[in-house]
Motif scaffolding. Sequence first.
Motif, PDB file in Angstrom:
ATOM      1  N   GLU A 151       1.427   3.436   4.908  1.00 25.45           N
ATOM      2  CA  GLU A 151       0.935   4.616   4.212  1.00 25.45           C
ATOM      3  C   GLU A 151       1.936   5.089   3.172  1.00 25.45           C
ATOM      4  O   GLU A 151       3.147   5.118   3.415  1.00 25.45           O
ATOM      5  N   ALA A 152       1.409   5.478   2.042  1.00 22.17           N
ATOM      6  CA  ALA A 152       2.257   5.992   0.970  1.00 22.17           C
ATOM      7  C   ALA A 152       2.717   7.404   1.321  1.00 22.17           C
ATOM      8  O   ALA A 152       1.942   8.223   1.839  1.00 22.17           O
ATOM      9  N   PHE A 153       3.972   7.716   1.035  1.00 23.27           N
ATOM     10  CA  PHE A 153       4.495   9.070   1.290  1.00 23.27           C
ATOM     11  C   PHE A 153       4.045  10.008   0.179  1.00 23.27           C
ATOM     12  O   PHE A 153       4.212   9.712  -1.003  1.00 23.27           O
ATOM     13  N   THR A 154       3.438  11.156   0.592  1.00 21.27           N
ATOM     14  CA  THR A 154       3.014  12.167  -0.384  1.00 21.27           C
ATOM     15  C   THR A 154       3.655  13.522  -0.115  1.00 21.27           C
ATOM     16  O   THR A 154       3.756  14.356  -1.011  1.00 21.27           O
ATOM     17  N   SER A 190       0.816  -1.223   0.000  1.00 20.53           N
ATOM     18  CA  SER A 190       0.000   0.000   0.000  1.00 20.53           C
ATOM     19  C   SER A 190       0.838   1.257   0.000  1.00 20.53           C
ATOM     20  O   SER A 190       0.324   2.347  -0.241  1.00 20.53           O
ATOM     21  N   THR A 191       2.150   1.156   0.272  1.00 20.88           N
ATOM     22  CA  THR A 191       3.020   2.340   0.257  1.00 20.88           C
ATOM     23  C   THR A 191       3.326   2.788  -1.166  1.00 20.88           C
ATOM     24  O   THR A 191       3.880   3.876  -1.357  1.00 20.88           O
ATOM     25  N   ASN A 192       2.973   1.956  -2.133  1.00 18.08           N
ATOM     26  CA  ASN A 192       3.237   2.253  -3.540  1.00 18.08           C
ATOM     27  C   ASN A 192       4.721   2.377  -3.851  1.00 18.08           C
ATOM     28  O   ASN A 192       5.106   2.981  -4.858  1.00 18.08           O
ATOM     29  N   GLU A 193       5.554   1.822  -2.999  1.00 17.94           N
ATOM     30  CA  GLU A 193       6.983   1.824  -3.270  1.00 17.94           C
ATOM     31  C   GLU A 193       7.308   0.754  -4.302  1.00 17.94           C
ATOM     32  O   GLU A 193       6.684  -0.311  -4.334  1.00 17.94           O
ATOM     33  N   ALA A 194       8.284   1.050  -5.128  1.00 22.40           N
ATOM     34  CA  ALA A 194       8.707   0.058  -6.109  1.00 22.40           C
ATOM     35  C   ALA A 194       9.263  -1.174  -5.414  1.00 22.40           C
ATOM     36  O   ALA A 194       9.083  -2.303  -5.871  1.00 22.40           O
ATOM     37  N   ASP A 195       9.954  -0.918  -4.289  1.00 21.82           N
ATOM     38  CA  ASP A 195      10.495  -2.023  -3.500  1.00 21.82           C
ATOM     39  C   ASP A 195       9.655  -2.190  -2.250  1.00 21.82           C
ATOM     40  O   ASP A 195       9.950  -1.596  -1.202  1.00 21.82           O
ATOM     41  N   ASN A 196       8.578  -3.014  -2.347  1.00 15.33           N
ATOM     42  CA  ASN A 196       7.814  -3.338  -1.145  1.00 15.33           C
ATOM     43  C   ASN A 196       8.108  -4.787  -0.763  1.00 15.33           C
ATOM     44  O   ASN A 196       8.917  -5.472  -1.393  1.00 15.33           O
ATOM     45  N   TYR A 197       7.422  -5.252   0.266  1.00 12.73           N
ATOM     46  CA  TYR A 197       7.812  -6.548   0.830  1.00 12.73           C
ATOM     47  C   TYR A 197       7.353  -7.768   0.028  1.00 12.73           C
ATOM     48  O   TYR A 197       7.641  -8.896   0.389  1.00 12.73           O
ATOM     49  N   GLN A 198       6.641  -7.607  -1.057  1.00 11.63           N
ATOM     50  CA  GLN A 198       6.012  -8.753  -1.703  1.00 11.63           C
ATOM     51  C   GLN A 198       7.014  -9.786  -2.199  1.00 11.63           C
ATOM     52  O   GLN A 198       6.817 -10.989  -2.021  1.00 11.63           O
ATOM     53  N   ARG A 199       8.073  -9.358  -2.839  1.00 10.45           N
ATOM     54  CA  ARG A 199       9.077 -10.332  -3.299  1.00 10.45           C
ATOM     55  C   ARG A 199       9.733 -11.045  -2.121  1.00 10.45           C
ATOM     56  O   ARG A 199       9.931 -12.264  -2.138  1.00 10.45           O
ATOM     57  N   LEU A 200      10.078 -10.267  -1.090  1.00 16.24           N
ATOM     58  CA  LEU A 200      10.703 -10.881   0.087  1.00 16.24           C
ATOM     59  C   LEU A 200       9.720 -11.793   0.809  1.00 16.24           C
ATOM     60  O   LEU A 200      10.100 -12.842   1.345  1.00 16.24           O
ATOM     61  N   GLU A 201       8.454 -11.410   0.835  1.00 13.42           N
ATOM     62  CA  GLU A 201       7.439 -12.259   1.477  1.00 13.42           C
ATOM     63  C   GLU A 201       7.289 -13.567   0.719  1.00 13.42           C
ATOM     64  O   GLU A 201       7.141 -14.645   1.313  1.00 13.42           O
TER      65      GLU A 201
END
Length: 1465
Positions: free
Chosen positions: A1040-1043, A973-984
């Motif tokens: 939260e996504a940083f804006t 949900s942070t919309n970061e290119a590097d989120n935890y999904q690959r590591l998860e």
Amino acid sequence: MEDLIAESHNGIIHIPIDNDDSTVNNGTFQEPFRLRSYQTEMVEDSLKENIIVAMDTGSGKTHIALERTSAELQTCSPDQLVWFLAPTVTLCHQQYQVFLAHLPAFGVRFLSGEDNLDRWTDQYIWDAILKNIRIVVSTHAVLLDALTHGFVKLAKLALMIFDEAHHCTLKHPANQIMNLFYKPLLLSDNTRPLPAILGLSASPVINAKAKGLQTIEQNLNAIIKTPKIHRSELIRFVHRPQLSKVSFSPSLPSSSRRPAILDSLRALLAGYDIMQDPYVVDLVTETKKDNSYAQNSLNKVLISQDTYCRKQLKTLADRSEVLYNELGDAAACWYLRQCNSKYENMVKISNQQLYQMTEMENKHLLRLLQKLDMGDNPEFFPGPMESVSAKVQSLIDTLVAEAGPEFTGLIFVEQRATVVALAQLLSAHSQTRNLFNIGTFVGTSISLKRKVNIADLAEPRNQKQTLEDFRVGKKNLIIATSVLEEGIDVSSCDIVICFEPPKNLKSFIQRRGRARKEQSKYIILVPDHGSRLASPDSWHDLEEEMKRAYMDDLRKIKAVEEMELAEEDGELNFRIAETGALLTLDNASQHLHHFCALLKAGPYIDTRPQFSFKKENGGTVIAHVTLPISVAPSVRSASSSRSWKTERNAKKDAAFQAYKALHTAGLVNDNLLPLIDAQDETPEFNVSCEESSLVPVAPKMDPWIGLARQQQFCPRVYYKALFNISSVGENPLEMVMLTPCPMPYIPPGVLYWNESKQYIVTGWPLDATTYTDEEITTMRAITRKMLFSVFDTRMHSNKHDFLALFVPGGPREPWSSEALQKWHSSTEGNRPALDLFSRRHTLVPSDVGLIRMHGDVHQFIFKGIRPSGDNEVSEILGLEVIKLPKRRDFLHRIPEASLEKESYTTVQLLDASACYANCLPSSYSTFALFVPSILHRYEVFMMAENLRTTVLAPVSFDSAHLGLLVTAISASSTNEADNYQRLEFLGDCILKFSTSIHLMASHPNWPESYLTVEKGRTNANKFLAKASLAAGLDRFIITEAFTGSKWTPKYASDLLSTESEAKESILRSTKLLADVIESLIGACYVEGGLSNAFTCIQTLLPTEKWIPSSESCTILFNTAPSQPSPTHLSTVETLIDYTFTKKCLLLEALTHASFSGPVELSAASYQRLEFLGDAVLDYIVVLRLFSHKPELPHQTMHTIRTAMVNASFLAFLAFEATVPEDRINVTLAPATHNFVEEPEVVHRALWQFLRYSSPEIFKLQQEAITRHQALRQEILHALQHGRRYPWHLLARTDPQKLFSDIVESVIGAIYIDSCGDLSACERFVKRLGILEYLERVISDGLDCLHPKERLGHLAVSDKVEYVPIGNGEDGGYKCQVKVGGREFGSVVEGLKRVNVETEAAWRAVRILEGLEEGKEEETMEIVEGGDAEGGIKIGKSEGRGLDENKDEDEGDSMKWMENPICESA
């Protein structure tokens, strides 16, 4: 010569498992099969000594032979054979088919006269024909001949099985084998072991002499055994028929009714002119040439009247007379007409001759027969049907009385001619023709030397289908000779009728065994005034003589029943002190059955405990119980603690001891409940977590509070970090950040100014410095000045206690205090914009402050002065500017939708006279714009550092790699290119892998069902969410996504004042909490490998007593048994490219849970190894996906992983992966009459070595092979050249899970035997082709999306429904796809819902993608073992159809992600 693989791999073998044993297979619908206790007893006795198994027909002797053969071949030398011997070629061929089908791991050869064995006169031929053969089936004469000529040595044989062993007497070849070859070695000083002997018989004597038993034992050097202890169980599966006799008056037919054709035939025979016989004519001619041999032959013939032609006439007359006396005139006449008609046709249309008759003899015989009045239609049955004998009428009356819808019957007759004539008569008779569908069966020989005569021409032909039709109900009555007495597969019958009295006790018993349905009848037709031997009572008298050696079932069972009713004192109790739970004799059996039922071993498996009994001296009994093979060997069996008078109490005692042992082994808890059945109500970690997907969590930690406290505690000490901000075409800007605490190192980052311009921010820490109050005041003022230049409306006017101070700096170090003060003074205030024109030639735009127009709040960045044109009439001086951007998030690229709206990239022209410029250079204001983004990066890195030094302190994690932890705690949900999904994705696999190994090592006695439940518990979102809460990870999760919007500076006073305020709890999903644990495990693996990930698991899941993987591997190897050590698995080791140290592990990996072989060879079932292998395979595939460069997205990895490890794909590869085995067939060349060797390559596959006992598995194997062969080329093409993974094609193959199970179980076995060597496992995985296809999927971009998920994507916002349409055939599933309420494709029907919906989705996708045109469809169905399509049924639909000519292959993961708009109605 048909061989094992050719039949079993390329098509179904249409045979049941020994219908001689069909009674033991009968039971409730879909009841699983396992060896009965009495069968197991016989197998185990056979392993100890030579025995002759004496059991009734229908009791399962062939099962015993199969298990005994399998056991021998698993332990004997790989170059030895098992030779199965049967008395007839028909029986040999039947048993060959049984061995061929049910022992596919071993080469099987059937030898008979058809192979021209008498011409095999060289050793090389025998060596060639037996190459890679382990089982030979033949008659006794074949083996005797091979031994006699020395082509086969007795030492080559490990086991000889004598079917119908009662034939081993006198000069029978079976007895000669024993007398001439076996016994001489037995009596000599031979040191080599002799082959074991197993005899099988329902009648251990042929005549009625009791001493025949001893003779058979002596001849076979074996002991006759029958299951004495298990007779009570045996009688439940073998039903004795009711014995009765039907009397008839044996009056001769009236002479007035005697057919004239019979008299004519007799007259023709009586008046036969021997001198006109062609043979005699030839001899007379030769004698005239003074041929002495011809003269002698002529003299003999004239005396004996024995010529071929006369023999034919006499045989025909004799058989016709028998038929007339036995059946009546109509049958005799029909028979004569048939023989004459067929002989006449044969002579006219072919050169075939009877016996060795010459053409002249054939014509002579034909002329004689033409003198008889045979009538015009040989098929017509002459005379009224009522003109039958009294014997036939008695038979008809009996049959009519017994007829019914479920009737099945068997009539035994002596003569072959009687078989065909009686069948024709009953088929035409008015009383029987509408009641029975009649088949015939007589003895056959495939020897080319068998002599045929005219009386044989009316005999039945093409009988192969008869028994199959009888089994499936197409025929309900068979008329046969004695050939059906022994061994041949015949289904259980309601009635067996002996048309003539049996010749001996053997025939009496064998025929009786065919009537084995409940309440069946065994009827013997006897004349009113026949001999004593014609009475059924006489057979009872003769059988009584055998009771001393061959027990009387009914008497024994009655005695057992009476004994079981006796009362017996005895009490056993086992009480658990902690809970008070009590185990008693009365409740132990119920507990034990409940435990076994919860093992969840799967279909076709009987999990009930099996009891056996042993008689002690004095008549008492000891009971023994054996639990399913999925239970650990250490607790799989138990015996009663003492002997009992009754089996009932002995059985209770055995159950008591077994359940007590289960408690001691930890498989039953202190409430005496199976662990899998017990509910643990205590929340793990003492943290409550309801089933709801949302749970309250602590507020996210604020790392700035720590800085505020430190500033309060030590206000003059600041830690510095030097920044360099650079962009192409601009001078770099050096800045210094000062904070009360040291900041973590963050790698260089990118700040996105617009779609084309980027800034690179590089920072590195400097030493701490103590400042004076004056210096701190100056730095705060400078910080406020810069921030205020862009955030004026969001800043407090009277607060300066910033937690992060920013001041200008040099390239390598901060400025001095004096320099800062001077710079501060020089950048105060504003100046008119017109002043810029005086410096326009040396002006650097970044040195100019932000531009504002008087009375306007907007700010602009100065870019230059308007260039002078040719016309300088205008008095206006212009400033080129761009608007100061409103966006505050420079960490992310500008969304494409926002590019057109951004005006700060557009150059504007302002009137300089209406503007003023800030004295603070715009480069510092630009930096101020970047401050929220820079501080956010520091904030998340501070959180990661805090996590590293607190929760993850036991884990080795370098602070230089904090970015990995930041990724691990950043939700999607942070919309970061590097989120935890690959590591998860990686961590989930590692947790599953580590858990599986840990559980296997921690609980060596646990069955797979326990392991699966426990792994499910420890890997479940609920459990991991609780662990996450207990460890405090919820405070570190970034959601939260940083804006940057509404950003305000961090003031120490504000943070300290609100620190003690109560924060509202936040709701987070349990999946999010669980995902973070798995992503942290993945991050730790990337940081330091498997050992580091394991430490992370230990840290985050502390309630489990985790055993390290290396230690677990050692435990698993040491606890793996070394025995039994099979000798027959070298082919499998070649196939999997691994040689086992402990071969018992490989045997276990190939043992299905239905296997119920002898104790000596009963390794555990493969389920535990499959549990481990599943995790190992997942681990191998996931590591390759995760480490691929460039990185693969999470969803892509997920779909590819599932495509590579789903059961259908693994089963497909298991069928494809084979090793060649050379065979040699020998044929006789017609032209040269020389033997020709024909090399043949047989391909061995893994599934062929599976050990099982359920006949259902054999059927499943054959069905799966058929579907595989039909679809393999299409699937291979899709995998090798297609654009999409063929999910729908694999669904059509529909293999049972057991085929993929053995792939995973072998991987698990390799892992344990190699002590955790993953490279050894990878070799097998590569050998299967998984890694090759994985590389193809990745490199070629093969689309693995599952049709159901693809359909959800294509539907966009429309709802996808899989609407059930009534009930499918055979209880299957039937559905129609609807998208947005509209039907797409046609109705699909099949047995499994997942396959049906996959097929339906695939077809709907093709329509939506425009690959199919609309049209109505024919019906296609997914059925078990059906047609080439795996049995798919498509019904007619109003929606759009499909075009099968367009070959588009679909794919994705069988564990597809459920689309929120996709559901089953």
